[in-house]
Design a protein around this motif. Structure first.
Motif, PDB file in Angstrom:
ATOM      1  N   MET A   1      -0.464   3.197  -1.500  1.00 54.70           N
ATOM      2  CA  MET A   1       0.507   4.249  -1.202  1.00 54.70           C
ATOM      3  C   MET A   1       0.398   4.726   0.242  1.00 54.70           C
ATOM      4  O   MET A   1       1.404   5.071   0.870  1.00 54.70           O
TER       5      MET A   1
ATOM      6  N   LYS B   1      -0.170   2.946   2.754  1.00 55.59           N
ATOM      7  CA  LYS B   1       0.446   1.941   3.621  1.00 55.59           C
ATOM      8  C   LYS B   1       1.969   2.036   3.618  1.00 55.59           C
ATOM      9  O   LYS B   1       2.629   1.420   4.459  1.00 55.59           O
ATOM     10  N   GLU B   2       2.530   2.764   2.666  1.00 57.97           N
ATOM     11  CA  GLU B   2       3.984   2.919   2.600  1.00 57.97           C
ATOM     12  C   GLU B   2       4.419   4.154   3.392  1.00 57.97           C
ATOM     13  O   GLU B   2       3.594   4.951   3.846  1.00 57.97           O
ATOM     14  N   LYS B   3       5.729   4.335   3.533  1.00 56.37           N
ATOM     15  CA  LYS B   3       6.284   5.450   4.285  1.00 56.37           C
ATOM     16  C   LYS B   3       7.068   6.364   3.354  1.00 56.37           C
ATOM     17  O   LYS B   3       7.547   5.945   2.309  1.00 56.37           O
TER      18      LYS B   3
ATOM     19  N   GLU C   1       8.526   8.374  -2.853  1.00 53.69           N
ATOM     20  CA  GLU C   1       8.952   7.153  -2.151  1.00 53.69           C
ATOM     21  C   GLU C   1       7.793   6.175  -1.997  1.00 53.69           C
ATOM     22  O   GLU C   1       7.947   4.957  -2.180  1.00 53.69           O
ATOM     23  N   ARG C   2       6.628   6.687  -1.657  1.00 50.01           N
ATOM     24  CA  ARG C   2       5.454   5.821  -1.512  1.00 50.01           C
ATOM     25  C   ARG C   2       5.077   5.185  -2.851  1.00 50.01           C
ATOM     26  O   ARG C   2       4.737   4.001  -2.921  1.00 50.01           O
TER      27      ARG C   2
ATOM     28  N   SER D   1       5.212   1.183  -3.645  1.00 54.56           N
ATOM     29  CA  SER D   1       3.987   0.449  -3.971  1.00 54.56           C
ATOM     30  C   SER D   1       4.091  -0.273  -5.311  1.00 54.56           C
ATOM     31  O   SER D   1       3.234  -1.104  -5.632  1.00 54.56           O
TER      32      SER D   1
END
Length: 627
Positions: A558, A560-562, A567-568, A572
């Motif tokens: 999570m 590593k996501e934006k 949203e994360r 993921s």
């Protein structure tokens, strides 16, 4: 001959086609890319037989010899075979098929494979590697015991045949008639194992130090493992021709010898006599599922790691059926061989088979050696038996270490090439660390530590991790999507039966085993010894080392996501593997292309070379024709 380039109208720019424009020596790669340096191919099995033998060696281990026969007679005898084979078809074969397909398609070890399939649950892949690493540190201790017994088998009489040795106590007796023995009587084989091999202490709080003779034997066991795998699949593929086949020759010889002994028929009848009333208990069905699960090696990472070295178009379905059938047939063969000798022991002692039947190390290193000591030419049968144990264990052990090496090499390849230079050094480093961590198991209190690790690392946490692995692949990534991946590799879709098992039956069975295990949980013990509270706490810490990887992997994915938390989280859950079964192309998205036949749409390989389209590996002929 077809041209390897295509040109856009009005331009002379040559665009590289990823399928056709490759160097003559560049190996063909299909499927998702792996994390290697450019131009460096991933190792592959030289022959299909090498992969099959390695998988058979990994699946067929000591559990087939010392657990299945005992579990079979205890859970209903011949009647147990009904739930066993039902669970094989509902749980064992589908999950084996799933793991082999995932490894072959992703061309990655368990961490990389789960990371591509479902980043949120990639911690399940890391957890399998942690379990495997812990497992490798103490499993080689069993091989050490087998080597120690093997070295002591080259003498007559065998050292566990009499009570005239320095390690024997006053309670040792060679009498076989149980009615003449007192409650404190022990057999010579039991005292050899406890007082000579283990030098066992009174408890885990009296730990002692590693024994020098077992330390050297453990070192020898790790040297053997290193020599089997130091070249990766190139060396493993050659070793398995012997290590995976010779145990069957010995097992058949032991079976032939066993059925010629007095009382052998009674032992085999006891092994197969059905107890139909036990089929109505949930425990028997869960035992059948757990036996299939543990014997094949699901969720240990070995199936994924070994299949990742397959060719992309290998027929993984045929491999699955062959491995599962050989594994089950070996368990039955071992049951006949073991219980023929159990019947012989019951005949000598004037008691029932139930009184002498046991499982685990007690069977392999106490009861069976005691039986061998009474046979003519006993050193020969002892040598054969312990060679069989050695080879059964060494196969599983070096495949287990291969999981660790594969994971490290897949994810830290640049650092390994920079600092260690060669993969052989990495293998040596893994073996050395595992050897040092295995030394506590051969101290005077090591058997208590061994039992603690085996119970909490392999029994408690394994089912939790397996459940999340199956959820990640079957529910989040999708069983239908996995079926399309298999069709891409082999040209054939899996049967509907497998998809139904992946979606529903297998996760439910694993969840049932997990819940039932927690409901029936009782603290571990060794014989009549109960562990203190701090010993149980150490066990739970060992179990948590792998389970904690689940939240750690989720948090890392999570981060590593934006975006916000939701949203994360949603990002993921999405697989990093393109869903090629649903690719669609709009002409205006890629422009027009000059082709010899303008009425035909551009192929996938034409499009994949266009600079406006992200680079992707070529499709299989099946998908190419579908597009």
């Amino acid at each position: 001959m077809l041209s390897s380039v295509w040109t856009q109208p009005g331009r002379e720019t040559r665009v590289r086609d990823p399928m056709l424009d490759k160097e003559e020596d560049e190996p063909e790669h299909r499927g998702p890319e792996h994390n290697m340096e450019p131009g460096e191919p991933r190792d592959q099995w030289a022959r299909k037989a090498e992969f099959l033998l390695a998988m058979v060696g990994y699946a067929v281990g000591l559990g087939n010899v010392w657990r299945f026969p005992y579990l079979c007679y205890k859970s209903g005898g011949g009647a147990f075979l009904i739930p066993y084979f039902i669970m094989l078809f509902l749980c064992g074969i589908p999950l084996l098929y799933m793991e082999l397909a995932v490894g072959q398609y992703t061309q990655q070890g368990p961490v990389g494979a789960l990371g591509k399939i479902c980043p949120l649950l990639k911690g399940a892949g890391l957890a399998t590697v942690v379990i495997t690493f812990i497992f490798s540190t103490y499993y080689n201790v069993i091989i050490t015991w087998a080597l120690y017994y093997l070295f002591n088998s080259f003498q007559e009489p065998l050292p566990w045949a009499s009570c005239d040795n320095p390690w024997n106590t006053g309670n040792c007796t060679t009498g076989l008639n149980r009615s003449l023995l007192h409650n404190d009587s022990t057999s010579p084989s039991n005292e050899f194992f406890d007082h000579n091999v283990l030098e066992i202490s009174s408890g885990i709080d009296d730990f002692g130090v590693p024994q020098w003779d077992l330390s050297l034997t453990l070192l020898l066991a790790w040297i053997i493992v290193y020599l089997c795998i130091f070249k990766g699949v190139k060396s493993t593929g050659k070793v398995v021709y012997f290590t995976a086949t010779f145990p069957y020759i010995v097992l058949i010889a032991l079976l032939i010898r066993g059925v010629t002994l007095d009382g052998a028929v009674d032992g085999i009848v006891y092994f197969l006599r059905p107890k139909w009333h036990l089929l109505g208990t949930a425990e028997v069905w869960l035992n059948a599922a757990a036996q299939n699960f543990n014997s094949i090696g699901i969720a240990f990472g070995g199936c994924i790691a070994l299949s990742s070295y397959n060719k992309f178009n290998n027929n993984v379905f045929k491999d699955t059926l062959m491995i599962a059938c050989i594994n089950s047939a070996t368990s039955l063969l071992a049951g006949f061989a073991i219980f023929s000798v159990m019947g012989y022991m019951a005949f000598l002692q004037g008691t029932t088979v139930e009184e002498v039947a046991t499982q685990g190390p007690g069977l392999a290193f106490v009861v069976y050696p005691q039986a061998i000591a009474t046979m003519p030419v006993s050193p020969l049968w002892a040598i054969l038996f312990f060679i069989m144990l050695l080879l059964l264990g060494i196969d599983s052990q070096f495949c287990t270490v291969e999981v660790i090496v594969t994971t490290l090499y897949d994810h830290f390849h640049p650092l390994i090439r920079k600092y260690l230079k060669r993969k052989e050094v990495l293998v040596l480093l893994v073996c050395c660390v595992s050897y040092l961590l295995g030394l506590p198991n051969i101290a005077q209190g090591g058997m208590y530590f061994f039992q603690l690790i085996d119970f909490y690392a392999a029994a408690i946490s394994l089912m939790v991790i397996a459940f999340f692995e199956v959820v990640a692949i079957s529910w989040i990534y999708g069983a239908n999507r996995l079926a399309r991946n298999i069709e891409e590799m082999t040209g054939n879709k899996p049967w509907l039966y497998f998809i139904v098992c992946w979606y529903g039956l297998s996760p439910i069975l694993i969840g049932g085993i997990m819940i039932f295990g927690f409901i029936q949980y009782t603290p571990v013990r060794y014989g009549d010894y109960y562990y203190p509270g701090w010993g149980q706490a150490i066990g739970w810490v060992i179990a948590s080392l792998s389970i904690i990887c689940l939240p750690i992997g989720a948090i890392h994915a999570m981060l590593k996501e934006k975006g916000g938390f939701v949203e994360r989280f949603m990002a993921s859950l999405k697989s990093k593997i393109p869903d090629r079964g649903s690719l669609t192309f709009e002409p205006e998205q890629f422009g027009s292309y000059r082709k010899e036949n303008p009425t035909l749409p551009p192929s996938y390989n034409d499009i994949s070379g266009h600079k406006g389209f992200p680079s992707a590996p070529p499709l299989s002929p099946v998908q190419e024709s579908a597009l």
